[in-house]
Design a protein around this motif. Structure first.
Motif, mmCIF file in Angstrom:
data_model
loop_
_atom_site.group_PDB
_atom_site.id
_atom_site.type_symbol
_atom_site.label_atom_id
_atom_site.label_comp_id
_atom_site.label_asym_id
_atom_site.label_seq_id
_atom_site.Cartn_x
_atom_site.Cartn_y
_atom_site.Cartn_z
ATOM 1 N N SER A 273 0.788 -1.102 0.075
ATOM 2 C CA SER A 273 -0.026 0.055 -0.015
ATOM 3 C C SER A 273 1.039 1.403 0.109
ATOM 4 O O SER A 273 2.154 1.126 0.665
ATOM 5 N N ASN A 274 0.450 2.202 -0.493
ATOM 6 C CA ASN A 274 0.960 3.601 -0.577
ATOM 7 C C ASN A 274 1.146 4.299 0.722
ATOM 8 O O ASN A 274 1.783 5.401 0.901
ATOM 9 N N SER A 275 0.365 3.979 1.621
ATOM 10 C CA SER A 275 0.361 4.479 2.959
ATOM 11 C C SER A 275 -0.151 3.417 4.030
ATOM 12 O O SER A 275 -0.858 2.664 3.753
ATOM 13 N N GLY A 276 0.292 4.027 5.143
ATOM 14 C CA GLY A 276 -0.243 3.152 6.388
ATOM 15 C C GLY A 276 0.599 1.954 6.741
ATOM 16 O O GLY A 276 1.695 1.545 6.007
ATOM 17 N N MET A 277 0.558 1.553 8.018
ATOM 18 C CA MET A 277 1.168 0.323 8.542
ATOM 19 C C MET A 277 1.113 -0.900 7.565
ATOM 20 O O MET A 277 -0.063 -1.184 7.152
ATOM 21 N N GLN A 278 2.129 -1.854 7.481
ATOM 22 C CA GLN A 278 2.360 -2.920 6.612
ATOM 23 C C GLN A 278 3.395 -3.842 7.181
ATOM 24 O O GLN A 278 4.480 -3.129 7.408
ATOM 25 N N THR A 279 3.495 -5.085 7.035
ATOM 26 C CA THR A 279 4.458 -5.760 7.650
ATOM 27 C C THR A 279 4.951 -6.858 6.802
ATOM 28 O O THR A 279 4.449 -7.441 5.573
#
Length: 311
Positions: A273-279
């Motif tokens: 995603s181009n924004s936000g939390m990601q793992t």
């Protein structure tokens, strides 16, 4: 005379794809010089020889064999020539060291008294890391020059730092203070190669950094590389944001600038995603200190969108 133009075979490329990654700078890639020598250990009988293979590459990735020098820490046990040829002199053990431009790597040389004597000791079952307070049972085996296991051997265990990692008489290790220590096992005076183990504090270890954009692109937010036990994970924080681009990838990299390749980086996945939390899980075998940068990378055009330095 008239001309007819056929549009049948023209290929149309959307303008937004070209515009997304063309603002690039050609930055010469600076690599970390590397030196390695193999094999890690050699077993010989007196008078026997073995040839070592040392490779040194400079900051431009070019091999520089002329800069490699060898020496023996115990020439009475084994000598080494300028070409890396080891000659066994007398029973015992020593280290053969290869150096180049301030770097060093070494090979453990064992000279056995005869074909039936202990020529090699190996440790098995060692984890790459261990949590504070956790225990793991290690195993040791001894082999002769014919690669036959020698049963009935008594092993002596040792730790390079007992406050970090202790080991009992039977090879059971216990994590103490956070840090790194090496474990060895010895049989009949022949020592194993050291096995290095990292002890993690409660909650694991982490390295974090803040993204900044490259070449006019906008990337911001936090990147955190977290190690818990033997698992390593990259997390982009809730404040993460990146501009749009075709096929953006998430990479771990060794260098702050330049193009990415299999020698200096590791792709974890396409950007979710181009924004936000990601793992993003990191493959097994990769250490917390192996890479110093997280890069958002435009794969089709080989352009860095943003880089975060891990501290």
């Amino acid at each position: 005379m008239t001309y007819q133009i056929s549009f049948k075979h023209l290929v149309w490329i959307p303008v937004f794809l070209l515009a997304a990654c063309i603002k690039t700078e050609i930055i010469p890639e600076v690599l970390e010089p590397e030196l390695s020598v193999s094999p890690a250990a050699v077993s010989l009988l007196p008078g026997g020889t073995a040839t070592l293979n040392a490779v040194y590459t400079d900051s431009e990735g070019q091999p520089r064999p002329e800069l490699i020098f060898y020496y023996s820490a115990g020439p009475a046990v084994a000598e080494v020539s300028s070409a890396g040829v080891v000659t066994a002199k007398a029973p015992g053990q020593t280290w053969i060291v290869a150096t180049a431009a301030g770097l060093a790597d070494s090979v453990l040389v064992t000279v056995a008294s005869d074909n039936n004597a202990v020529a090699r000791v190996e440790i098995t079952g060692a984890p790459a890391s261990l949590n504070t307070g956790a225990t793991v049972q290690l195993q040791a085996r001894a082999y002769n020059m014919n690669n036959q296991e020698l049963n009935g051997q008594t092993f002596t265990w040792a730790s390079s730092n007992g406050a970090v990692l202790s080991v009992d008489a039977n090879g059971k290790i216990t994590g103490g203070n956070s840090g790194t220590a090496a474990i060895t096992a010895t049989a009949a005076g022949i020592q194993s190669l050291p096995v290095t183990i990292q002890v993690l504090p409660a909650g694991g270890l982490s390295r974090s950094g803040q993204f900044s954009g490259n070449s006019g692109y906008t990337v911001s937010g936090t990147a955190t590389l977290q190690q818990t036990g033997n698992e390593l994970t990259l997390t982009l924080g809730s404040n993460f944001s990146s501009g749009n681009g075709p096929m953006l990838g998430v990479y771990l990299a060794k260098n702050a600038s330049g193009g990415l390749n299999t020698q200096n980086s590791l792709k974890l996945d396409n950007l979710k995603s181009n924004s936000g939390m990601q793992t993003y899980p990191v493959p097994a075998g990769v250490g917390l200190q192996d890479y110093d940068y997280v890069v958002i990378y435009c794969i089709p055009f080989n352009v860095r969108f943003g880089t975060a330095k891990l501290d």
